[in-house]
Write an enzyme that holds these catalytic residues in place. Structure first.
Site, short mmCIF file in Angstrom:
data_model
loop_
_atom_site.label_atom_id
_atom_site.label_comp_id
_atom_site.label_asym_id
_atom_site.label_seq_id
_atom_site.Cartn_x
_atom_site.Cartn_y
_atom_site.Cartn_z
N THR A 112 0.89 -1.14 -0.08
CA THR A 112 0.04 -0.18 -0.12
C THR A 112 0.79 1.25 0.09
OG1 THR A 112 -1.99 -1.17 1.05
CG2 THR A 112 -1.70 1.22 1.20
N LYS A 169 -7.18 1.77 -2.94
CA LYS A 169 -7.09 1.40 -1.58
C LYS A 169 -7.27 2.47 -0.71
CE LYS A 169 -5.33 -1.34 1.91
NZ LYS A 169 -4.10 -1.75 2.08
N LYS A 182 0.60 5.26 8.27
CA LYS A 182 1.24 5.32 6.99
C LYS A 182 0.05 5.53 5.98
CE LYS A 182 1.82 1.99 4.25
NZ LYS A 182 2.40 0.84 3.47
#
Lengths: 292, 292
Positions: free
Chosen positions: A102, A177, A245
């Site tokens: 990701t 995502k 993150k």
């Protein structure tokens, strides 16, 4: 009939997720070359089952038809793909490189351009489903890149995941995502606020979960994390530091678009506080501790 | 065998929800006395089917074993229950009064005390499931008050709803409904932010919904309202003005508890803006218009 040999796969990032994913590819008969920051039981198991170790990303890419990376942060991806002795320094023309970390959508676009300049193809293909999804080859895979590359990767994705979706050009997998994480950011905050309110109101938390779950407030976050919030069980399904993150990437992308997302910003601020107070290794359900 | 006659029911608030709910009770054979701010087709239908009209809440309560109110705002409830010619002015000892309005938990506690002072019983019993749930007698009913009163009301609730839960003492039904609305407030904001981000990123919205729905971002808000957000269809399932009423109660209750709920506050601010720009009669999915 002519048996076409399975593509040789290079796999970088043998962590909790990557270890399971690489294992599925090896079990399916792919010749595997692997590399990782460190050796350990997961790496040893793959080597014992026939995988080859590579000392550099360039060496790994040179021996592979398809390269897959499952790394930590965008800067890791950038270094591994574009650095000296990086993947693109060693990849032969025609190699397909897939980043399943990701990571940043804008970086994904840059990687696709850099790959094209080397006559290679690139896909961004982040996943959802966590370590359990990886172990059960049941990941959801969101893919960005050109359609030919997607078609070529599909049999490989099918060994690791179930819902495999081509979302658009380079970066579209990462963008999807990010949309997923943005929806979760506010949803999990709502669950924590509802249960914090219920606790203060003196209600039975389990009864409130049972009342809310089948209705308009029902969600995966409520069902999966609500009981852990009530129990004060902060063992990680998905760690706060990893979610932070992702949220940082989402905030940066939204800012680059000139799009204000105040729910995301609020949720991120709460997770920042949790990471400062409890450390980043707790699960995302620990957001409820922000309401004590 | 001795056929105990069904309790006589007084029903105040013959709106979209109340009209359906009263109709179910009438169809089940309860003698019905009704009152409403205004006459109209819903009232006329109940009268034509045998209901009696009452000119005041006191008169309605005097003819009823069980009184049910489904009103608009907490101040309406307060006036109807406690005002001159209000329900408690006319209720005989032993009457059971049930407020099914989504209203203030603290008011629910006051009403229960006022009812007890008149040797009556009271329940707070807000619902979820909307007009469709009311029409299909499939409401979810969250009940606060003492257990005896709950037991007495249960056969009546069973004519109007499916999931009927006793959540605790006076106010616990309202508190549960508030927890429900608090979870929704942030969840729907997250859906709107995810889809706004996806749109700016150039993704196909339907494909994003399909990718997100089965995973950790999945929710009733995503599934029910996501497609309407994408289509710009703001026809109300649940109106912004009614949601804002609920959120205002939730904010006031949380403040009274000394509990900061920043996700709720942020969502409410966005809905305030939508109400100012588009009016309060749009559905809650219109929150996506705050991200244009």
């Amino acid at each position: 009939m002519n048996d076409t040999p399975l593509p040789r796969i290079g796999f970088m990032g043998i962590g909790i997720m990557g270890g399971s994913m690489a294992g599925h590819l090896q079990a399916a008969g792919h010749r595997l070359t692997i590399a990782n920051r460190s050796r350990g039981p997961r790496v040893d198991a793959l080597l014992a089952a026939g995988a080859t170790w590579a000392d550099t990303p360039a060496a790994l890419a040179g021996e592979s038809d398809i390269v897959i990376t499952v790394l930590g942060f965008p800067q890791d991806v950038e270094q591994v793909w574009l650095g000296t002795d990086g993947l693109l320094a060693g990849a032969k023309p025609g190699t397909l490189l897939i980043d399943m970390t990701t990571s940043s959508p804008r970086l994904a676009s840059r990687l696709a351009e850099a790959a094209a300049a080397k006559r290679c193809a690139a896909l961004d293909a982040p996943v959802s489903g966590g370590d359990i999804g990886a172990r059960n080859a049941a990941l959801s895979i969101m893919v960005g890149g050109d359609a030919d590359a997607f078609g070529r990767a599909q049999p490989v994705f099918a060994r690791m995941g179930k819902a495999i979706r081509h979302m658009g050009g380079a970066g579209a997998g990462q963008h999807t995502k990010m949309a997923n994480q943005i929806a979760i950011a506010s949803a999990v905050m709502g669950v924590a606020e509802a249960l914090s309110y219920a606790r203060r109101a003196g209600l039975d938390g389990e009864a409130v979960l049972a009342a809310l779950a089948p209705g308009a407030a029902g969600s995966m976050q409520l069902t999966a994390l609500g009981p852990k919030m009530l129990a004060g069980d902060f063992a990680p399904g998905f760690m706060v530091k990893h979610f932070l993150k992702d949220l940082g990437i989402a905030v940066a992308e939204a800012e680059a678009m000139g799009l204000a997302l105040p729910g995301l910003a609020q949720s991120r601020a709460l997770f920042d506080r949790i990471a400062a107070e409890l450390g980043g290794d707790v699960g995302t359900q620990a957001i409820i501790a922000a309401y004590r």
